[in-house]
Enzyme design. Structure first.
Site, mmCIF file in Angstrom:
data_model
loop_
_atom_site.group_PDB
_atom_site.id
_atom_site.type_symbol
_atom_site.label_atom_id
_atom_site.label_comp_id
_atom_site.label_asym_id
_atom_site.label_seq_id
_atom_site.Cartn_x
_atom_site.Cartn_y
_atom_site.Cartn_z
ATOM 1 N N VAL A 598 1.002 111.868 79.753
ATOM 2 C CA VAL A 598 0.546 112.412 80.934
ATOM 3 C C VAL A 598 1.485 113.157 81.760
ATOM 4 C CG1 VAL A 598 -0.721 111.908 83.159
ATOM 5 C CG2 VAL A 598 -1.376 110.721 81.077
ATOM 6 N N CYS A 599 2.771 112.539 81.856
ATOM 7 C CA CYS A 599 3.702 113.000 82.430
ATOM 8 C C CYS A 599 4.249 114.654 82.022
ATOM 9 C CB CYS A 599 4.972 112.055 82.361
ATOM 10 S SG CYS A 599 6.141 112.297 83.930
ATOM 11 N N THR A 600 4.277 114.510 80.642
ATOM 12 C CA THR A 600 4.383 116.029 80.059
ATOM 13 C C THR A 600 3.561 116.972 80.388
ATOM 14 O OG1 THR A 600 5.486 114.831 78.072
ATOM 15 C CG2 THR A 600 4.978 117.019 78.033
ATOM 16 N N HIS A 603 3.612 117.323 84.475
ATOM 17 C CA HIS A 603 4.936 118.153 85.107
ATOM 18 C C HIS A 603 6.088 118.947 84.208
ATOM 19 C CE1 HIS A 603 3.475 116.002 88.621
ATOM 20 N NE2 HIS A 603 3.423 114.973 87.913
#
Length: 1037
Positions: A598-600, A603
Site C-alpha cells: 500500500v505504501c508503494t 507514496h
C-alpha cells in the site's frame, strides 16, 4: 483528435483484447483492407472465420465447386443440407454472421487480372498448381500479397509472396522499451543514466530511441530517433548534447522500432529454390522432402485427374516415383542441393493424403490468416517463404497395423474426410468417447467446434460436457467463435452447447454453469469423473489449470491443455502412467497472486503498473466504497466510529471535497473534480514533500529519495492539456452518476467552464498525512471530536436518495462510454507525471488494470488444432511416450516447435522393493466392518513395508507418531471415517468413493513424495478406484 474520440473505423470495445496484440494503426489498416479468398473447404473456412472475427474490411469468397460429403469433416459453415451447393455461396451467410462490420461477398467467375486489382491480399486454398502459378504471377506483377495454403491429410503447406520490396514497419510483438531517466550529461557524446530500477541490458547497440517528459534539456523531447551505444556501466551514449540546455529532471527514453524490408521470390522461382521455415537443419531437410511430396501430389493429380485413393499402395508408389523424377531442388543462391529423398516419408504422405482433417485445417488456417494480417498491417515478420507442418505421428507407430483401403473408403457421411485418413473403426471409437471441456472462452469454443467436426462423443454412448461459470460479453465476440451479438449476457456454457449441437446434430453437449474448483466438488464428484474418458482444459489462469490438472491426476484421466498470450501459444498433453503430470510454473502462480504494498502505491510508485493500480484503487474508493459506506451507515454512526471510523472519515471528506455539501448540478460535479485534481496531483505532493523534502537525508547518510523512491513533483492544472481535461471530465461524470445527476460529454463547454472557475483549495484531511504514510511513530486517535466530524460529514447525504456505487467490473472495462477507463487512464497518467514515470497508454492501462491477457483469434485456433491432433492419439491408444507432443508457437516470429513430453519421474526409497510415479496411489479398501486407524497403519506396514509417522486428510492431522501415547491411543481405536469426522467435522459426501489421505513415513528423504492413499469406501467388487482399472501398487513379495 479530441480526448475521448475513438476511430470511426474501429469498435474498440469489440476488439479490446486484439488491440493488446495489434496497435490501433494496425487495426485501422485491417478494417480498411480487402481480401480475396479462393477455396472454401475446411482450410478456407478456417481462414475466413479468423479474418472475419478479426475485423478485416471486406472478404470476397471464391469457390464455385459443389459441396461434397468429404468437406463436412472440416468445413463448419456447411452441413448436409448444402450438398451440391456452391461452397462459396453456401458459406457466405454464416461467414457474414460472425461480424456484421465485415462485408462478405461472393465472386462466381474466374480470377482475372482485373478482379485482382481490387484486393491487397489474395489467398488460394485447395487449388491446383497451375492456378497457383497463374494467380501468383499476376499478384507478383501487380504488387499484391499472395498466399497459398493447403492440407493433405496430416501434412500442411503454406507459401507467402509479399513481393520483392515489402516493408515491415513493426517486426516484433514486444512493446517498445521505455525507461525512466536519472540524468543526461551535456557533451559529445551525451551520457544518459537510467534510474536504478531500469535495466539497460534490454537496450542494444544501434537501437533507435526518442525522448519525452524531460525538463531542462527539452531539445530531446520528441526528437528524431537517435542511435545509442550501451556502455559497460549500463549508461547510454545518445549522441551530441553539448549545445542543449542543462538537464534538470524527469523524462523517459523510448525505443523506436526499426522497420525491416523483406524480399520474396515469385512462386515459379520459389518452387525450385524453396526457402523453408525451420528451427534446425533436420527440420529443413524434412520440410524440403515434404515440399517434393506436394509437388509429386500435384503432378499425380494432373496426370490422373484425381488425388491418390486412401491408403492405396499402388497410388502411393506412383507418387513416390513422381517425386524421384522431379527436377532437383536448388539452394537460395541457385546451387544444387545434394539431398536424398526420404521415400518412406513421401509414401506415408501419399497414403494418407486423400483426407481433410479439422485439426490440420485449424492449425494451417490460423497461420495463413495471421500472414494475411501481416500483409495488411505490416506488423510482424512474414514467413520466408515456405512453411511445412505435419502430424504424421498421429498414425500408428512402425510395426502397428495401418489403415486399409477398405476401412478408409467413403461412406457418404460427414466424417468421410477423416475416415480417409484413420478408417471407419477409428471413427466409431471417437463417437464412443465422453469428454469434459473446462472453459467455454476463445479456446474452449474452438475446441468444441473441433470436437463436433471430428465426431468426438457423437455416438450413441458418447457425449461432451462443457463447464463454464461466465457469461458472454461483447468483447468475447472477436475471438469466441460460437457466440453472436444476441448471445451477450447469456451463460457461455449454455450458448456454446447449443452452438456445438448445431454444428453436429449427433453430438449431445451438456452445459454446466458451475466453476470447476474446490467449492464444487459435490458436483464434479467421483461418479461424474467415472463417466469421463478425458478432459480438455481451456482456462486463462494458472491456478485454475493447476486445480483441473490435479483432478485429472486424482482420477487418472488424460488432460489436453492449451493457452495463448497474444501470438504466443502452447498445447500440451498429459497421459496417466505415460507422461509427467501437469505442473503450473511457480512464477505463474506467484504472479497471479501478486499485490503491491500500500505504501508503494500511495507514496513511492516506480513503475507504470504502480500508477495504474493506484488509479484503480482511487476509482474504487471515490465512486464505490464511499457510496456503499454512506448508504450503509446513515443510521450506524456509533458502531462506525468504533470500527473503521478514521479511514471512513478520510474517505468521505475526499468524496465531499471542496463542495462541503451534496452536489446539485453538473457545475458542482466539475468543481468537485477540479478540487480533487488539486488534492491529488498538486497539494498531496506538496504535503508529501513538506514532510520529506527532496534533500532529506536518513541517519545512515543516504538520501531518502533514492533507489526505488522517486522524488515527485506537483503538477499545475492546465485545462488545455488533454490529460488534465480528461481527468476532470471523467471524474465529474462519475461523481454526477453516483449522485443521480446528469453528466456531460461536451469537452468544449467544459474547457470554457474551467477557465471561469478559480482553482479550489482543498481542505486538510481528517487523518494527518504522516499517519496515512505510516512513517511517523504516532497513530491517529478517533475520539468524540472525530466522531462528531464524521456525523457532520454524513449529514450532508442524510434525507437524500441513496447513492449509486459504481463498480469497476470486467464488463465496465470494455465499455468506452461510461468514463470508467477514462478516469483510470487519466489518473494513472497524471500520477506517472508526478513521479517522472513513463505513462501507459489507454490500451496498456486497460490491460494492466483488468489483468487482460492479449488475445487474437489466430493463435486460439492454432492451439485448438494442435490439441485436436493429440486427441487423435489418445482415442487411438494406447500409445507410447514417443507418440505424444507438447507444442509451442509464436506466430509473430514464425517459430513452431514440438517435443516429446517427459516421462513421469520414478521415485523410490532404499528399503522398499517397489517404485512409484505421480500417477500411482496406494489403494486400501475400508472393509466390512470398516478398519480402525490402528488396522490401517498395520495394513500399510504389512502390505507395503511403510511405517507411517504422520497421516493427513487435506490439512487435518489424523495421526502423528510424535503424539503422546494417550493421544495416539484415542485416535488409533477410531474407525477411519469416524476419525475424519471428529477431526474435520465432515462426513464423506454421498457417492464419495474414496478418502484421499497423505502420509509421511520413516526413512523418507526431503524430496520424497509418497503416493496418495486412496481409502476406498465402496465395496471393492462394486467399484474400482475412481476412474481407473489399473492395479494398485503391488504388495512386496
Amino acid at each position: 483528435m479530441a480526448v475521448l474520440e475513438t476511430s470511426k473505423l474501429l469498435d474498440e470495445e469489440l476488439y479490446s483484447r486484439q488491440l493488446c496484440v495489434l496497435d490501433l494503426p494496425a487495426m485501422q489498416r485491417i478494417r480498411r483492407a480487402k481480401v480475396l479468398l479462393s477455396g472454401l473447404q475446411g482450410l478456407g473456412a478456417e481462414v475466413a472465420k479468423n479474418l472475419v472475427l478479426m475485423g478485416v474490411g471486406s472478404l470476397t469468397l471464391h469457390d464455385p465447386h459443389p459441396t461434397c460429403w468429404s468437406d463436412l469433416a472440416a468445413q463448419f459453415f456447411l452441413s448436409e443440407k448444402d450438398l451440391e451447393r456452391s461452397r462459396a455461396e453456401a458459406s457466405q451467410e454464416p461467414v457474414a454472421k460472425l461480424n456484421g462490420a465485415v462485408q462478405v461477398c461472393v465472386h462466381t467467375g474466374d480470377i482475372t487480372e482485373e478482379l485482382l486489382l481490387d484486393f491487397q491480399v489474395v489467398v488460394l486454398t485447395a487449388s491446383k498448381l497451375e492456378e497457383q502459378l497463374r494467380v501468383g504471377a499476376l499478384c507478383h506483377k501487380l504488387g499484391i500479397c499472395f498466399l497459398v495454403a493447403d492440407t493433405r491429410g496430416l501434412v500442411g503447406q503454406l507459401f507467402s509472396d509479399f513481393g520483392e520490396d515489402f516493408t515491415v514497419q513493426d517486426p516484433t510483438e514486444a512493446e517498445p522499451l521505455t525507461a525512466a531517466i536519472q540524468h543526461i550529461s551535456q557533451g559529445s557524446p551525451g551520457i544518459l543514466t537510467l534510474r536504478k530500477e531500469a535495466d539497460a541490458r534490454y537496450f542494444h547497440d544501434g537501437d533507435l530511441v526518442t525522448f519525452s517528459g524531460i525538463e531542462g534539456m527539452v531539445e530531446l523531447n520528441g526528437c528524431d530517433p537517435r542511435p545509442i551505444r550501451v556502455q559497460e556501466d549500463g549508461t547510454l551514449e545518445i549522441g551530441n548534447t553539448a549545445i542543449f540546455s542543462r538537464y534538470l529532471c524527469g523524462g523517459a527514453v523510448t525505443e523506436v522500432k526499426k522497420s525491416e524490408t523483406v524480399s520474396h521470390k515469385p512462386l515459379d522461382v520459389a518452387l525450385l529454390q524453396p526457402r523453408v521455415v525451420a528451427q534446425s537443419p533436420q527440420e529443413a531437410d524434412r520440410a524440403r522432402c515434404l515440399h517434393q511430396a506436394f509437388r509429386a501430389l500435384h503432378q499425380f493429380e494432373h496426370l490422373n485427374g484425381r488425388l491418390p485413393q486412401p491408403w492405396d499402395p499402388d497410388d502411393a508408389e506412383m507418387v513416390v516415383g513422381l517425386a524421384r523424377s522431379l527436377e532437383p531442388l536448388k539452394g537460395t543462391e541457385g546451387e544444387p542441393l545434394e539431398e536424398l529423398l526420404d521415400e518412406a516419408l513421401v509414401q506415408t504422405v501419399a497414403l494418407s493424403s486423400a483426407g481433410g482433417l479439422s485439426p490440420m485445417a485449424a492449425m494451417l488456417g490460423a497461420v495463413a490468416a495471421q500472414e494475411v494480417l501481416k500483409a495488411i498491417s505490416r506488423k510482424f515478420m512474414p514467413l520466408d517463404q515456405w512453411l511445412y507442418f505435419d502430424a504424421l505421428d498421429c498414425l500408428p507407430e512402425d510395426g502397428k497395423p495401418l489403415p486399409t483401403p477398405e476401412d478408409c473408403a467413403p461412406r457418404c457421411c460427414r466424417y468421410d474426410g477423416q475416415i480417409a485418413v484413420f478408417g471407419a473403426g477409428f471413427q466409431e471409437k471417437l463417437g464412443q468417447q465422453r469428454y469434459l471441456v473446462v472453459g467455454a472462452g476463445a479456446i474452449g469454443c474452438e475446441l468444441l467446434k473441433g470436437f463436433a467436426l471430428v465426431g468426438l462423443g457423437a455416438g450413441a454412448s458418447g457425449g461432451v460436457t462443457v463447464a463454464d461459470m461466465d457469461h458472454i460479453e461483447r468483447s468475447n465476440l472477436s475471438r469466441q467463435f460460437l457466440f453472436r451479438t444476441q448471445d451477450v449476457g447469456r451463460p457461455k456454457a449454455e450458448v456454446a452447447a447449443e452452438a456445438t449441437h448445431r454444428l453436429n446434430s449427433d453430438l449431445q453437449v451438456t452445459p454446466l454453469t458451475y466453476a470447476l474448483d474446490p467449492t464444487t466438488e459435490h458436483i464434479y464428484e467421483d461418479n461424474f469423473f467415472s463417466r469421463v474418458d478425458g478432459v480438455a482444459a481451456a482456462l486463462d489462469s494458472f491456478q485454475a489449470r493447476h486445480y483441473v490438472a490435479a483432478r485429472c491426476t486424482h482420477y487418472l484421466k488424460p488432460l489436453l491443455e492449451a493457452g495463448t498470450q497474444g501470438t504466443l501459444g502452447h498445447a500440451s498433453v498429459f497421459v496417466p502412467y505415460v507422461t509427467e503430470a501437469y505442473r503450473a510454473p511457480a512464477s505463474g502462480l506467484a504472479s497471479e497472486d501478486a499485490t503491491y504494498p500500500v505504501c508503494t502505491l500511495r507514496h513511492f510508485p516506480s513503475t507504470v503498473e504502480h500508477t495504474v493500480q493506484w488509479a484503480r484503487d482511487e476509482f474504487e474508493g471515490l465512486f464505490c466504497l464511499s457510496a456503499e459506506t454512506i448508504n450503509r451507515h446513515h443510521q450506524e454512526l456509533t458502531s462506525l466510529g468504533e470500527t473503521d471510523g478514521p479511514q471512513v472519515l478520510t474517505l468521505l471528506e475526499e468524496v465531499l471535497g471542496v463542495l462541503r455539501e451534496r452536489p446539485r448540478t453538473w457545475q458542482d460535479c466539475v468543481v468537485w473534480a477540479l478540487g480533487h485534481w488539486q488534492r491529488r496531483f498538486h497539494y498531496g505532493i506538496m504535503q508529501l514533500l513538506s514532510r520529506f523534502p527532496p534533500d532529506k537525508v536518513l541517519e545512515d547518510g543516504t538520501l531518502f529519495w533514492s533507489g526505488p523512491k522517486q522524488c515527485p513533483e506537483p503538477l499545475e492544472f492546465d485545462a488545455s492539456q488533454d490529460t488534465h481535461l480528461l481527468y476532470v471530465l471523467a471524474a465529474a461524470n462519475l461523481y454526477a452518476r453516483m449522485h443521480g445527476l446528469p453528466g456531460s460529454r461536451d469537452q468544449t463547454a467544459l474547457r470554457e467552464l474551467l477557465k471561469m472557475l478559480p482553482l479550489p483549495v482543498p481542505q486538510p484531511s481528517a487523518a494527518s498525512f504522516p499517519n496515512d504514510l505510516n512513517l511517523a511513530g504516532a497513530s491517529a486517535e478517533f475520539g468524540p471530536e472525530q466522531l462528531k466530524k464524521l456525523h457532520q460529514v454524513l449529514e450532508v447525504w442524510s434525507g437524500s436518495p441513496p447513492l449509486e456505487p459504481l463498480k469497476f467490473e470486467k464488463a465496465s472495462q470494455d465499455n468506452d462510454s461510461n468514463f470508467h477507463v477514462d478516469f483510470v487512464v487519466a489518473a494513472a497518467s497524471l500520477r506517472a507525471q508526478n513521479y517522472g514515470i513513463p505513462p501507459a497508454n489507454r490500451t496498456q492501462s486497460k490491460r494492466i488494470v483488468g489483468q487482460i491477457i492479449p488475445a487474437i483469434a489466430t493463435t486460439t485456433a492454432a492451439v485448438a488444432g494442435l490439441v485436436g491432433l493429440e486427441l487423435y492419439k489418445l482415442v487411438g491408444g494406447p500409445r507410447p511416450l514417443s507418440a505424444f507432443r507438447h507444442s509451442y508457437l509464436h506466430l509473430a516470429e514464425n517459430r513452431f516447435s514440438s517435443w516429446v513430453p517427459c516421462a513421469p519421474a520414478i521415485q523410490k526409497l532404499h528399503y522398499l522393493t517397489w517404485t512409484w510415479t505421480c500417477w500411482n496411489r496406494l489403494k486400501v479398501p475400508a472393509g466390512q466392518p470398516e478398519k480402525t486407524l490402528e488396522l490401517l497403519l498395520a495394513h500399510l506396514h504389512e502390505q507395503f513395508g511403510l511405517r507411517v509417522t504422520m497421516l493427513l486428510h487435506g490439512k487435518a492431522l489424523l495421526y502423528s507418531a510424535r503424539w503422546s501415547p494417550n493421544k495416539q491411543a484415542q485416535h488409533l481405536a477410531l474407525r477411519v471415517t469416524e476419525l475424519v469426522q471428529r477431526v474435520t467435522g465432515q462426513m464423506p459426501k454421498p457417492g464419495q468413493r474414496v478418502l484421499v489421505l497423505e502420509l509421511s513415513c520413516e526413512g523418507e528423504e526431503e524430496d520424497t513424495t509418497f503416493p496418495p492413499l486412496h481409502y476406498e469406501l465402496c465395496d471393492k467388487t462394486a467399484a474400482l478406484s475412481p476412474g481407473s482399472t489399473e492395479p494398485c501398487i503391488p504388495s512386496p513379495q
